[in-house]
Structures are given as structure tokens and as C-alpha cells.
Design a protein around this motif. Structure first.
Motif, mmCIF file in Angstrom:
data_model
loop_
_atom_site.group_PDB
_atom_site.id
_atom_site.type_symbol
_atom_site.label_atom_id
_atom_site.label_comp_id
_atom_site.label_asym_id
_atom_site.label_seq_id
_atom_site.Cartn_x
_atom_site.Cartn_y
_atom_site.Cartn_z
ATOM 1 N N GLY A 121 27.347 32.910 44.688
ATOM 2 C CA GLY A 121 27.604 34.254 44.709
ATOM 3 C C GLY A 121 28.579 34.908 43.616
ATOM 4 N N ALA A 122 28.835 33.712 42.657
ATOM 5 C CA ALA A 122 29.830 34.112 41.702
ATOM 6 C C ALA A 122 29.617 35.234 40.915
ATOM 7 C CB ALA A 122 30.055 32.956 40.769
ATOM 8 N N LEU A 123 28.273 35.226 40.114
ATOM 9 C CA LEU A 123 27.774 36.349 39.401
ATOM 10 C C LEU A 123 27.857 37.710 40.145
ATOM 11 C CD1 LEU A 123 24.892 35.143 36.941
ATOM 12 C CD2 LEU A 123 26.792 36.607 36.249
ATOM 13 N N ALA A 124 27.353 37.804 41.273
ATOM 14 C CA ALA A 124 27.158 38.894 42.180
ATOM 15 C C ALA A 124 28.638 39.619 42.455
ATOM 16 C CB ALA A 124 26.279 38.725 43.432
ATOM 17 N N LEU A 125 29.490 38.620 42.763
ATOM 18 C CA LEU A 125 30.911 39.092 42.956
ATOM 19 C C LEU A 125 31.561 39.836 41.538
ATOM 20 C CD1 LEU A 125 33.181 39.396 44.777
ATOM 21 C CD2 LEU A 125 33.684 36.857 44.177
ATOM 22 N N ALA A 126 31.375 39.078 40.475
ATOM 23 C CA ALA A 126 31.820 39.611 39.372
ATOM 24 C C ALA A 126 31.327 40.676 39.019
ATOM 25 C CB ALA A 126 31.711 38.523 38.254
ATOM 26 N N LEU A 127 29.976 41.112 39.007
ATOM 27 C CA LEU A 127 29.596 42.246 38.676
ATOM 28 C C LEU A 127 29.846 43.355 39.745
ATOM 29 C CD1 LEU A 127 25.782 40.953 37.930
ATOM 30 C CD2 LEU A 127 27.493 41.891 36.371
ATOM 31 N N SER A 128 30.077 43.006 41.012
ATOM 32 C CA SER A 128 30.596 44.061 42.113
ATOM 33 C C SER A 128 31.954 44.619 41.703
ATOM 34 C CB SER A 128 30.364 43.584 43.382
ATOM 35 O OG SER A 128 31.559 42.463 43.665
ATOM 36 N N LYS A 129 32.538 43.661 41.234
ATOM 37 C CA LYS A 129 34.094 44.320 40.793
ATOM 38 C C LYS A 129 33.822 45.354 39.643
ATOM 39 C CE LYS A 129 36.117 41.420 43.441
ATOM 40 N NZ LYS A 129 37.034 42.013 44.564
ATOM 41 N N ASN A 130 33.131 45.229 38.761
ATOM 42 C CA ASN A 130 32.924 46.075 37.694
ATOM 43 C C ASN A 130 32.009 47.219 38.148
ATOM 44 O OD1 ASN A 130 33.232 46.376 34.548
ATOM 45 N ND2 ASN A 130 30.988 46.553 34.798
ATOM 46 N N TRP A 131 31.104 47.115 38.928
ATOM 47 C CA TRP A 131 30.241 48.234 39.556
ATOM 48 C C TRP A 131 30.396 48.330 40.972
ATOM 49 C CZ3 TRP A 131 27.628 45.415 35.279
ATOM 50 C CH2 TRP A 131 27.448 46.022 34.147
ATOM 51 N N PRO A 132 31.514 48.684 41.513
ATOM 52 C CA PRO A 132 31.586 48.940 42.942
ATOM 53 C C PRO A 132 30.756 49.811 43.651
ATOM 54 C CG PRO A 132 33.341 50.134 41.759
ATOM 55 C CD PRO A 132 32.629 49.522 40.677
ATOM 56 N N ASP A 133 30.170 50.817 42.747
ATOM 57 C CA ASP A 133 29.036 51.618 43.624
ATOM 58 C C ASP A 133 27.858 51.374 43.222
ATOM 59 O OD1 ASP A 133 31.289 53.395 44.292
ATOM 60 O OD2 ASP A 133 31.149 54.525 42.352
ATOM 61 N N ALA A 134 27.459 50.181 42.705
ATOM 62 C CA ALA A 134 26.122 49.599 42.509
ATOM 63 C C ALA A 134 25.432 49.095 43.909
ATOM 64 C CB ALA A 134 26.183 48.590 41.247
ATOM 65 N N ARG A 135 24.279 49.066 43.857
ATOM 66 C CA ARG A 135 23.558 48.345 44.952
ATOM 67 C C ARG A 135 23.098 46.862 44.333
ATOM 68 N NH1 ARG A 135 17.529 48.791 47.220
ATOM 69 N NH2 ARG A 135 17.425 47.169 48.947
ATOM 70 N N ILE A 136 23.714 45.768 44.992
ATOM 71 C CA ILE A 136 23.573 44.575 44.243
ATOM 72 C C ILE A 136 22.772 43.701 45.408
ATOM 73 C CG2 ILE A 136 24.673 42.654 43.247
ATOM 74 C CD1 ILE A 136 26.784 44.318 42.387
ATOM 75 N N ILE A 137 21.795 42.938 44.866
ATOM 76 C CA ILE A 137 21.051 42.191 45.898
ATOM 77 C C ILE A 137 21.455 40.604 45.100
ATOM 78 C CG2 ILE A 137 18.858 41.619 46.894
ATOM 79 C CD1 ILE A 137 17.850 44.329 46.200
ATOM 80 N N ALA A 138 21.876 39.710 46.183
ATOM 81 C CA ALA A 138 21.893 38.432 45.836
ATOM 82 C C ALA A 138 21.011 37.539 46.454
ATOM 83 C CB ALA A 138 23.442 37.978 46.024
ATOM 84 N N VAL A 139 20.013 36.682 45.604
ATOM 85 C CA VAL A 139 18.999 35.960 46.485
ATOM 86 C C VAL A 139 19.135 34.681 46.122
ATOM 87 C CG1 VAL A 139 16.459 35.783 46.365
ATOM 88 C CG2 VAL A 139 17.485 37.956 45.923
ATOM 89 N N ASP A 140 18.995 33.621 47.105
ATOM 90 C CA ASP A 140 18.737 32.156 46.924
ATOM 91 C C ASP A 140 18.203 31.772 48.422
ATOM 92 O OD1 ASP A 140 20.950 30.267 45.215
ATOM 93 O OD2 ASP A 140 19.692 29.358 46.594
ATOM 94 N N ASP A 141 17.755 30.416 48.083
ATOM 95 C CA ASP A 141 16.879 29.921 49.354
ATOM 96 C C ASP A 141 17.423 28.757 49.758
ATOM 97 O OD1 ASP A 141 16.437 28.256 47.218
ATOM 98 O OD2 ASP A 141 14.421 27.849 47.318
ATOM 99 N N SER A 142 18.645 28.310 49.298
ATOM 100 C CA SER A 142 19.548 27.162 50.059
ATOM 101 C C SER A 142 20.473 27.599 50.943
ATOM 102 C CB SER A 142 20.391 26.672 48.765
ATOM 103 O OG SER A 142 21.325 25.841 49.370
ATOM 104 N N ALA A 143 20.230 27.213 52.294
ATOM 105 C CA ALA A 143 21.205 27.659 53.212
ATOM 106 C C ALA A 143 22.516 27.192 53.092
ATOM 107 C CB ALA A 143 20.490 26.954 54.586
ATOM 108 N N PRO A 144 22.919 26.025 52.490
ATOM 109 C CA PRO A 144 24.443 25.798 52.349
ATOM 110 C C PRO A 144 24.838 26.622 51.353
ATOM 111 C CG PRO A 144 23.070 23.466 52.287
ATOM 112 C CD PRO A 144 21.948 24.615 52.267
#
Length: 287
Positions: A121-144
Motif C-alpha cells: 500500500g506504499a503508493l496508495a498511502l503516499a498519494l493519500s497524504k498529498n490528496w487527502p480528499d481523493a477517493r483512492i482504491i488499492a487493488v491486489d490479489d495476495s492475501a499476505p
């Protein structure tokens, strides 16, 4: 303090002999971790009675090429730090070039951003800091990996979706609405030689993208052609041998322009950006 300095010197030698790329840096970072301080303050602390045993253990594991980030439990990424460990890809400084490009873009209020193959979630987290009002969706298929992503993205409002990005017709509700699509997907060609820290500790599922490394990138380009609004932007990281092929992926859909191969901070080909063309409806079909 003299003893701490001596221990760090000895650790540096041991790590250099083991082939660690930055032995002094790692020796100091592990000393800071073991003493509970910052690296820059090592000259002002004294080693406690249990420091030597703890430090020796950390250095021994690092000499076995266990990643530094696994030993300290975190990895820095741009303006943020994320929890990492076995089962999730460790974010690398090379991807910070893609992040810097993304942060320099302008979007409308409350943009919709999608981070594919999010891993920790590193990219999503960094982007959320810059755009706190954005709707951000993070996608992955790995349970761990998603376990780490949920931990790193807690209280951010980022939506986490468990899905395979190569699945045809994924998330059709996003069609024509995404402002920014970013991805650091599995892109290493199968069988490529890797450093032990990567090949033996990062999950293979997060590393390898098929015989030519393009299997997931091909799928992401197709998703971007559907999901992005007119003028929406995409940025996809790739292997340093596949910049031309990644450009071709976006050209092949005929739905992008301003397709640009970009380099990382070390000057290596690292990611491709593209802009969604204007949507034209002909006979009720999006061309």
C-alpha cells in the motif's frame, strides 16, 4: 560510545564480506534499530548491556542477505514509511520517481485514483497524504500483501479491493471515471537473476510477469483504456529492459496519447506515462 563505534566497524566489515551493497549504512541502521534511536544520533548514545548480543544477531541475519527492511520491520517510501515483512514486496527507491511524477500532476477536487498491485500500500498511502480528499482504491490479489496494506492504510479512507488485475472486465463500475491509475506490477521476466534479498525474500508473485515480464502490464494498459476518463493519466513501472514494449502496450490500445518513457533517479528506464484520449462514441461503441 567507543565500544558502539567499534561494534559498528566490525559489523561493516562482516557485511561487506557477505556482499551487502551498502555495508556501513546497514550496520548503522541496524545499530540505530537495536538502540531505539535514529541513525544520526548514534554518536550520542551508549550501548546497553544487551546491545551486543542483539546487534550480533541482526548483523548475522543481514549477512545471510535477509533484507534490512525485514529486520527493522519497516521501509521508507517517499514521504511515508510502511510496515513490511515476509509475504509482501518491499517498496524500492526506484518507484519514488513514479511517485514524484504523480504528485506533480493536477487533478480536479476529490480525484479518483487507483493503485494496482498495491502490495504494502506504499503508493496508495503516499498519494493519500498529498490528496487527502481523493477517493483512492488499492487493488491486489495476495492475501499476505493485503494484510500489510490494511495495516499501513488504516484510518486513511483508502478502499482496499482483493482482485486479480489480469481478470477481464475487472470493476466495470470504474469505466470512464478514474483520474489517475498507477501501478508497480510484477514485471521481471521469468528466470532473470536477482540479488538474494529480492529473489529469496520478495514473493515471486510480486516479482515475475511472465516470459517477457509483460503479462500484467498488458492487462493494466487495457484496464486503463477503459477506466480512465478523458484526459486521465496512467503511470506503470516496468523492467529496465522493457520500456519500448510498455510504450507499445499503450499504443496498441489506440486510446492513449502523450505516451512517454521516463527514467528513475539513477537514469534507468523505469516507468511509462500516458494520457487517455477523448472518448468518441460511434454506433454505441467506444473506439
Amino acid at each position: 560510545m567507543t565500544r558502539l563505534s567499534q561494534l559498528i566497524d566490525a559489523a561493516t566489515t562482516a557485511l561487506a564480506e557477505a556482499g551487502v551493497a551498502a555495508p556501513r549504512v546497514d550496520a548503522e541502521l541496524l545499530a540505530a534499530h537495536a538502540t531505539g534511536t535514529d541513525r544520526g544520533r548514534l554518536g550520542f548514545v551508549e550501548a546497553g548491556p544487551h546491545f551486543a548480543a542483539r546487534y550480533d544477531e541482526l548483523i548475522a541475519r543481514r549477512a545471510q542477505r535477509v533484507p534490512l527492511q525485514h529486520l527493522v520491520g519497516t521501509a521508507p517510501f517517499g514521504p511515508v514509511e510502511v510496515h513490511v515483512g515476509p509475504g509482501v514486496f518491499i517498496p524500492r527507491p526506484e518507484t519514488e520517481a513514479l511517485l514524484e511524477w504523480a504528485l506533480a500532476q493536477r487533478f480536479p477536487n476529490r480525484p479518483l485514483i487507483v493503485d494496482l498491485c498495491t502490495g504494502s500500500g506504499a503508493l496508495a498511502l503516499a498519494l493519500s497524504k498529498n490528496w487527502p480528499d481523493a477517493r483512492i482504491i488499492a487493488v491486489d490479489d495476495s492475501a499476505p500483501a493485503l494484510e500489510y496494506a490494511r495495516r499501513n492504510l488504516v484510518d486513511t479512507g483508502v478502499e482496499i479491493v482483493c482482485a486479480d488485475v489480469t481478470e477481464p472486465g475487472l470493476l466495470p463500475e470504474l469505466e470512464g471515471s478514474v483520474d489517475l491509475l498507477v501501478a508497480n506490477p510484477p514485471y521481471i521476466p521469468d528466470g532473470a537473476p536477482l540479488e538474494p534479498e529480492v529473489g529469496e525474500h520478495d514473493p515471486a508473485h510480486a516479482l515475475f510477469g511472465g516470459p517477457d515480464g509483460m503479462r500484467v502490464i498488458d492487462a493494466i494498459a487495457e484496464l486503463g483504456s477503459s477506466w480512465l476518463r478523458t484526459g486521465g493519466l496512467s503511470a506503470v513501472e516496468h523492467d529496465d529492459t522493457t520500456a519500448d514494449r510498455t510504450v507499445e502496450c499503450f499504443e496498441r490500445t489506440e486510446r492513449f496519447h502523450d505516451i512517454t518513457a521516463r527514467r528513475d533517479l539513477a537514469g534507468r528506464p523505469r516507468f511509462v506515462t500516458a494520457r487517455r484520449r477523448q472518448r468518441v462514441r460511434i454506433a454505441a461503441r467506444d473506439e
